[in-house]
Design an enzyme around this catalytic site. Sequence first.
Site, PDB file in Angstrom:
ATOM      1  N   LYS A 113       0.905  -1.215  -0.096  1.00 27.00           N
ATOM      2  CA  LYS A 113      -0.063   0.010   0.270  1.00 27.00           C
ATOM      3  C   LYS A 113       0.978   1.331  -0.143  1.00 27.00           C
ATOM      4  O   LYS A 113       2.114   1.143   0.552  1.00 27.00           O
ATOM      5  CB  LYS A 113      -0.965   0.165   1.283  1.00 27.00           C
ATOM      6  CG  LYS A 113      -1.992   0.731   1.243  1.00 27.00           C
ATOM      7  CD  LYS A 113      -3.352   0.302   0.480  1.00 27.00           C
ATOM      8  CE  LYS A 113      -4.478   0.899   0.405  1.00 27.00           C
ATOM      9  NZ  LYS A 113      -5.624   0.262   0.022  1.00 27.00           N
TER      10      LYS A 113
HETATM   11  N1  GLU Z   1      -7.320   0.254  -3.111  1.00 25.77           N
HETATM   12  C1  GLU Z   1      -8.058  -0.901  -3.422  1.00 25.77           C
HETATM   13  C2  GLU Z   1      -8.321  -1.843  -2.170  1.00 25.77           C
HETATM   14  O1  GLU Z   1      -7.867  -1.254  -0.914  1.00 25.77           O
HETATM   15  C3  GLU Z   1      -7.829  -1.404  -4.497  1.00 25.77           C
HETATM   16  C4  GLU Z   1      -6.221  -2.199  -4.771  1.00 25.77           C
HETATM   17  C5  GLU Z   1      -5.921  -2.762  -5.974  1.00 25.77           C
HETATM   18  O2  GLU Z   1      -6.780  -2.634  -6.837  1.00 25.77           O
HETATM   19  O3  GLU Z   1      -4.769  -2.915  -6.281  1.00 25.77           O
HETATM   20  O4  GLU Z   1      -8.356  -2.843  -2.106  1.00 25.77           O
END
Ligand code: GLU
Length: 423
Positions: A113
């Site tokens: 993240k």
């Molecule tokens: N931000 C989204 C999540 O928390 C999507 C992450 C992604 O598609 O890699 O799952």
Amino acid sequence: MAEDLSAVAARENVWEMAKRQLDEVASLIGLNESIHGYLRQPKRVLEVSLPVRMDNGGFKMFTGYRVQHNLARGPGKGGIRFHPDVTLDEVKALAMWMTWKCALVNIPFGGAKGGVICDPKHMSMQELENLTRRFTTEISLIIGPEKDIPAPDVYTTPQIMAWIMDTFSMQHGYSIPGVVTGKPISIGGSLGRDKATARGCLYVVDEAMQALGLPIEGATVAIQGFGNAGMYAAQLMSARGYKIVAVSDSSGGVANDSGLDARGLTAHKLETGSVVGFKGGERIDNRAVLEYECDVLVPAALEKVIARENAPRIKAKIVAEAANGPTVPEADAILFDRGIMVLPDILANAGGVTVSYFEWVQDLQANFWEEEEINERLKRVMTRAFREAYDQAQRHGVSMRKGAYCVAVDRVAEATKLRGLYP
Ligand code: GLU
């Protein structure tokens, strides 16, 4: 006088919360102690300082992070958040949740993240572009289609993904669409990615309704948060026959027991920037949406909004966590004792990363699929993940969060064990 709920929630450390959720299933699955200790830490943490040229001609410093929690099952995967309240602890928690999420839906990614402390609502497009390009450059050391693939999260958009893709590609001298997902369609994005988080949420809510023997037609829904997840959830759920009775965003909410018109709400939000002032409902405050009388509550904004103080007042039969980390562990226990089924974030919002995986596969093959095919595959993935989590929850007599963690943590632990220790 009752303490302000946001002050109560702020006391909870989200990283401690994420580790506690892992600890709570360790004995349930007989997790090896050393592997447990290993999984409690992120593999890699990068903090970057970003000088960004502002419209006034000067430059301003920003701080950003990219955290890779675990890469045992594949490259890191997870969004990038632009928000004034981003902290390293928050990004670590979000990265750990991505590890479990990818494992639960069984896509070959680890968890990662990113976040930048900034207030995009008060920045121009040019400033946002400058910030995004500099952040991409600083984290380009550790991202790439085989290493770690970012995506959108809170307040980041397909346009921002396009700048990430372009910056990374320019540095390498050729187009590399697989470095990021959630891109616009014209540069290698996937059909269906924009609505995927909400669509996945709808599929698992449908499954939960069926498991509880509740009829879908006319079932009432309250949605807290009206961004990418909440807005499309309102549209898709109302098209499916659910009745949206309350919604909110960071400015406030609206409610109407005879049903809010999802299309009208969307138009109003896109025009004015908020759901507040929508004529088809009465004004209520953001927190009241969480306690609204409804069958399904969809928290679709930020962490820690369901805490010990308001959990006893939640009226829904199902809580579907479109947001990451909306329920603190104490509140989880209260909701479980009250017989409320919580569809955890790693299940309820996994549709987004699942279609991100489809996007990455399409980019690598340079071969693009029809939207119908994407939605069908998504449905299969979500339904299977629901059943696997549900089976574990039933078997151990625990919550759906614990059931989902049993499946996910077990998969990551197995991969870690099989790969062994290097050197
Ligand atoms: N931000 C989204 C999540 O928390 C999507 C992450 C992604 O598609 O890699 O799952």
